[in-house]
Design a protein around this motif. Sequence first.
Motif, PDB file in Angstrom:
ATOM      1  N   LEU A 194       0.839  -1.198   0.000  1.00  0.00           N
ATOM      2  CA  LEU A 194       0.000   0.000   0.000  1.00  0.00           C
ATOM      3  C   LEU A 194       0.875   1.250   0.000  1.00  0.00           C
ATOM      4  O   LEU A 194       0.636   2.185  -0.768  1.00  0.00           O
ATOM      5  N   LEU A 195       1.900   1.251   0.828  1.00  0.00           N
ATOM      6  CA  LEU A 195       2.784   2.418   0.875  1.00  0.00           C
ATOM      7  C   LEU A 195       3.596   2.567  -0.408  1.00  0.00           C
ATOM      8  O   LEU A 195       3.887   3.684  -0.833  1.00  0.00           O
ATOM      9  N   GLN A 196       3.931   1.460  -1.038  1.00  0.00           N
ATOM     10  CA  GLN A 196       4.623   1.544  -2.326  1.00  0.00           C
ATOM     11  C   GLN A 196       3.730   2.226  -3.363  1.00  0.00           C
ATOM     12  O   GLN A 196       4.203   3.045  -4.157  1.00  0.00           O
ATOM     13  N   ALA A 197       2.445   1.895  -3.343  1.00  0.00           N
ATOM     14  CA  ALA A 197       1.506   2.533  -4.270  1.00  0.00           C
ATOM     15  C   ALA A 197       1.363   4.016  -3.957  1.00  0.00           C
ATOM     16  O   ALA A 197       1.304   4.845  -4.879  1.00  0.00           O
ATOM     17  N   VAL A 198       1.312   4.365  -2.684  1.00  0.00           N
ATOM     18  CA  VAL A 198       1.216   5.780  -2.311  1.00  0.00           C
ATOM     19  C   VAL A 198       2.447   6.530  -2.811  1.00  0.00           C
ATOM     20  O   VAL A 198       2.341   7.608  -3.400  1.00  0.00           O
ATOM     21  N   LEU A 199       3.625   5.962  -2.585  1.00  0.00           N
ATOM     22  CA  LEU A 199       4.863   6.616  -3.019  1.00  0.00           C
ATOM     23  C   LEU A 199       4.935   6.742  -4.546  1.00  0.00           C
ATOM     24  O   LEU A 199       5.447   7.730  -5.068  1.00  0.00           O
ATOM     25  N   GLN A 200       4.417   5.763  -5.240  1.00  0.00           N
ATOM     26  CA  GLN A 200       4.504   5.772  -6.690  1.00  0.00           C
ATOM     27  C   GLN A 200       3.499   6.723  -7.339  1.00  0.00           C
ATOM     28  O   GLN A 200       3.807   7.366  -8.348  1.00  0.00           O
ATOM     29  N   TYR A 201       2.298   6.825  -6.792  1.00  0.00           N
ATOM     30  CA  TYR A 201       1.230   7.542  -7.482  1.00  0.00           C
ATOM     31  C   TYR A 201       0.792   8.848  -6.833  1.00  0.00           C
ATOM     32  O   TYR A 201       0.036   9.598  -7.434  1.00  0.00           O
ATOM     33  N   PHE A 215      15.403   6.967   0.351  1.00  0.00           N
ATOM     34  CA  PHE A 215      14.520   7.823   1.134  1.00  0.00           C
ATOM     35  C   PHE A 215      13.074   7.330   1.060  1.00  0.00           C
ATOM     36  O   PHE A 215      12.327   7.428   2.026  1.00  0.00           O
ATOM     37  N   GLN A 216      12.677   6.799  -0.097  1.00  0.00           N
ATOM     38  CA  GLN A 216      11.338   6.214  -0.221  1.00  0.00           C
ATOM     39  C   GLN A 216      11.150   5.087   0.777  1.00  0.00           C
ATOM     40  O   GLN A 216      10.108   4.985   1.434  1.00  0.00           O
ATOM     41  N   ALA A 217      12.150   4.213   0.879  1.00  0.00           N
ATOM     42  CA  ALA A 217      12.058   3.079   1.805  1.00  0.00           C
ATOM     43  C   ALA A 217      11.944   3.565   3.241  1.00  0.00           C
ATOM     44  O   ALA A 217      11.141   3.034   4.024  1.00  0.00           O
ATOM     45  N   ARG A 218      12.725   4.572   3.603  1.00  0.00           N
ATOM     46  CA  ARG A 218      12.666   5.117   4.973  1.00  0.00           C
ATOM     47  C   ARG A 218      11.332   5.815   5.231  1.00  0.00           C
ATOM     48  O   ARG A 218      10.783   5.727   6.318  1.00  0.00           O
ATOM     49  N   TYR A 219      10.837   6.512   4.233  1.00  0.00           N
ATOM     50  CA  TYR A 219       9.550   7.189   4.372  1.00  0.00           C
ATOM     51  C   TYR A 219       8.436   6.164   4.603  1.00  0.00           C
ATOM     52  O   TYR A 219       7.610   6.315   5.507  1.00  0.00           O
ATOM     53  N   ALA A 220       8.411   5.111   3.791  1.00  0.00           N
ATOM     54  CA  ALA A 220       7.394   4.071   3.935  1.00  0.00           C
ATOM     55  C   ALA A 220       7.497   3.406   5.298  1.00  0.00           C
ATOM     56  O   ALA A 220       6.487   3.162   5.969  1.00  0.00           O
ATOM     57  N   GLU A 221       8.713   3.119   5.725  1.00  0.00           N
ATOM     58  CA  GLU A 221       8.928   2.493   7.033  1.00  0.00           C
ATOM     59  C   GLU A 221       8.411   3.386   8.154  1.00  0.00           C
ATOM     60  O   GLU A 221       7.728   2.926   9.065  1.00  0.00           O
ATOM     61  N   THR A 222       8.695   4.684   8.075  1.00  0.00           N
ATOM     62  CA  THR A 222       8.243   5.624   9.096  1.00  0.00           C
ATOM     63  C   THR A 222       6.723   5.698   9.145  1.00  0.00           C
ATOM     64  O   THR A 222       6.125   5.701  10.221  1.00  0.00           O
ATOM     65  N   PHE A 277       8.781  14.290  -5.424  1.00  0.00           N
ATOM     66  CA  PHE A 277      10.172  14.637  -5.139  1.00  0.00           C
ATOM     67  C   PHE A 277      10.965  13.439  -4.606  1.00  0.00           C
ATOM     68  O   PHE A 277      12.191  13.448  -4.619  1.00  0.00           O
ATOM     69  N   LEU A 278      10.262  12.378  -4.165  1.00  0.00           N
ATOM     70  CA  LEU A 278      10.943  11.185  -3.669  1.00  0.00           C
ATOM     71  C   LEU A 278      11.258  10.184  -4.781  1.00  0.00           C
ATOM     72  O   LEU A 278      11.910   9.182  -4.524  1.00  0.00           O
ATOM     73  N   ALA A 279      10.814  10.447  -5.984  1.00  0.00           N
ATOM     74  CA  ALA A 279      10.944   9.477  -7.071  1.00  0.00           C
ATOM     75  C   ALA A 279      12.389   9.116  -7.386  1.00  0.00           C
ATOM     76  O   ALA A 279      12.684   7.987  -7.766  1.00  0.00           O
ATOM     77  N   ASP A 280      13.307  10.041  -7.218  1.00  0.00           N
ATOM     78  CA  ASP A 280      14.703   9.792  -7.572  1.00  0.00           C
ATOM     79  C   ASP A 280      15.534   9.222  -6.423  1.00  0.00           C
ATOM     80  O   ASP A 280      16.721   8.962  -6.608  1.00  0.00           O
TER      81      ASP A 280
END
Length: 180
Positions: free
Chosen positions: A142-149, A162-169, A155-158
């Motif tokens: 679910l968080l992967q989908a949020v980060l992707q779409y 940081f995406q992994a840490r954001y999802a974990e948090t 700004f986290l796409a690159d």
Amino acid sequence: MYLQNVTACLLLLLVPFPIRLQPPLAAIPQFYFPDGSVPVADDVKQQFLARVDGLFDPHPQGLNLEQFSTVVQQVCQLPTILAHPWFERLAAGSTNRLVSKAAFAEWWTSRQLVAAPATKRLWEVLRPDGKQFLTYADLRPLLQAVLQYHPGLEFLADTPEFQARYAETVIYRIFYTINR
């Protein structure tokens, strides 16, 4: 003496008693359901299946992710972001990466979600089959989908780290908030 008592009892049985007619007891609707789900009326099921047919009939092979998002929003009345992890679950056995009408309808009705409240629908979409709890790994797609779409997180796409840490948090924060 004994014979008199027996005779008196027999006479009492033969004497008609006054019959009092009582009004029928009020019908109390069932309020406890052992499996936790209220039975759904047939017309509600038919309306649900008609909505499903309306979206699936133009696509007899099944729906892709974009089309399935419409079903999630219009038929299931859930946020479209849930379509991504749910689509992956339903299309996992499919060779053409499509969700068929039969697979969706069977999944939805077997969990008795036709008239379920939004919280139960959300719970059933998120939880893995056979489990009554969620883990970190269950929320990860679910968080992967949020980060992707999500447009606000472009700004986290690159930065995958940081995406992994954001999802974990975010997941830890969800568990912390619920566990209070």
